[in-house]
Design a protein around this motif. Structure first.
Motif, PDB file in Angstrom:
ATOM      1  N   GLY A 188     -39.161  45.016 -47.132  1.00 55.93           N
ATOM      2  CA  GLY A 188     -40.032  45.541 -46.086  1.00 55.93           C
ATOM      3  C   GLY A 188     -41.282  46.214 -46.619  1.00 55.93           C
ATOM      4  N   SER A 226     -41.771  49.258 -44.348  1.00 54.92           N
ATOM      5  CA  SER A 226     -41.401  49.176 -42.939  1.00 54.92           C
ATOM      6  C   SER A 226     -40.105  49.938 -42.704  1.00 54.92           C
ATOM      7  N   ARG A 227     -40.099  50.790 -41.659  1.00 55.60           N
ATOM      8  CA  ARG A 227     -38.930  51.625 -41.364  1.00 55.60           C
ATOM      9  C   ARG A 227     -38.502  51.489 -39.906  1.00 55.60           C
ATOM     10  N   GLU A 248     -43.616  49.404 -34.248  1.00 56.11           N
ATOM     11  CA  GLU A 248     -42.734  49.477 -35.420  1.00 56.11           C
ATOM     12  C   GLU A 248     -43.312  50.455 -36.429  1.00 56.11           C
ATOM     13  N   SER A 270     -43.878  52.517 -40.023  1.00 54.02           N
ATOM     14  CA  SER A 270     -43.860  52.320 -41.472  1.00 54.02           C
ATOM     15  C   SER A 270     -44.303  53.614 -42.136  1.00 54.02           C
TER      16      SER A 270
END
Length: 201
Positions: free
Chosen positions: A93, A112-113, A181, A183
């Motif tokens: 990610g 990315s989290r 989303e 990050s």
């Protein structure tokens, strides 16, 4: 007789001078001046991070790990353009963002989290770090390689930065029916990265 030759010589000299002046002016008019270039244009390392160098197939070395670029997303908002390069080889990610703003090269490393239960706000505390909103907006994106997003479309972003630190928190949406989303990221310097260009074909 001598005066006739003298007059003829003077006339020929005048014609030659006029012809020379006209030729010089025409030559100068045809030569368009070349615009001067910034002598320090690539002193910040930006030559290594352009879209003609980075892209699917490029290798990015960072922190002792060589990452393979799987895909690239070009993002445009008005006259402003920046790039994100999705990487494989580390924790997963991870991606590198590259933008060139007002003559300044800005590089950021992101992870990315999707596990974070947070939404865009003016201020947020995530994993003990406090972030404040920097900017947000909408634009158009274009992708190549493996990115997980369509080839083109509309995106939204919401950028936040750590107060008094180097940390970054960002949110992105690449479709109308998806949630932002998150990050987490941080700024990096060109000297921290080694780039092996993507293949030409």
């Amino acid at each position: 007789m001598n005066s006739t030759w003298l007059i003829l010589a003077i006339v020929l000299a005048i014609v030659a001078v006029v012809f020379f002046v006209i030729s010089a002016k025409k030559k100068n008019a045809e030569q368009t001046p070349r615009p001067r270039e910034d002598p320090l244009k690539f002193s910040d390392g930006s030559a290594d991070f352009g879209p003609d160098v980075l892209g699917p197939g490029a290798i990015v070395g960072y922190g002792g790990v060589d990452y393979v670029c799987r895909g690239a997303i070009t993002m445009r908002q008005g006259a402003y353009t920046w790039h994100e390069y999705l990487l494989e080889g580390g924790r997963g990610g991870e991606y590198l963002s590259v933008d060139y703003d007002e003559g300044q090269l800005n590089l950021s490393w992101w992870i990315s989290r999707p596990d974070l239960d947070v939404q865009p706000a003016q201020e947020l505390t995530v994993e003990g770090v406090r972030y404040r909103k920097v900017e947000s907006g909408v634009g158009q994106f274009y992708s190549e390689g493996t990115t997980g997003v369509p080839e083109s479309g509309r995106f939204e972003y919401w950028d936040m930065a750590e107060t008094g630190g180097n940390g970054l928190l960002g949110f992105e949406t690449f479709s109308e029916d998806s949630s932002p989303e998150p990050s987490l990221g941080w700024k990096v310097l060109p000297g921290e990265l080694t780039v092996y260009p993507a293949p030409r074909s």
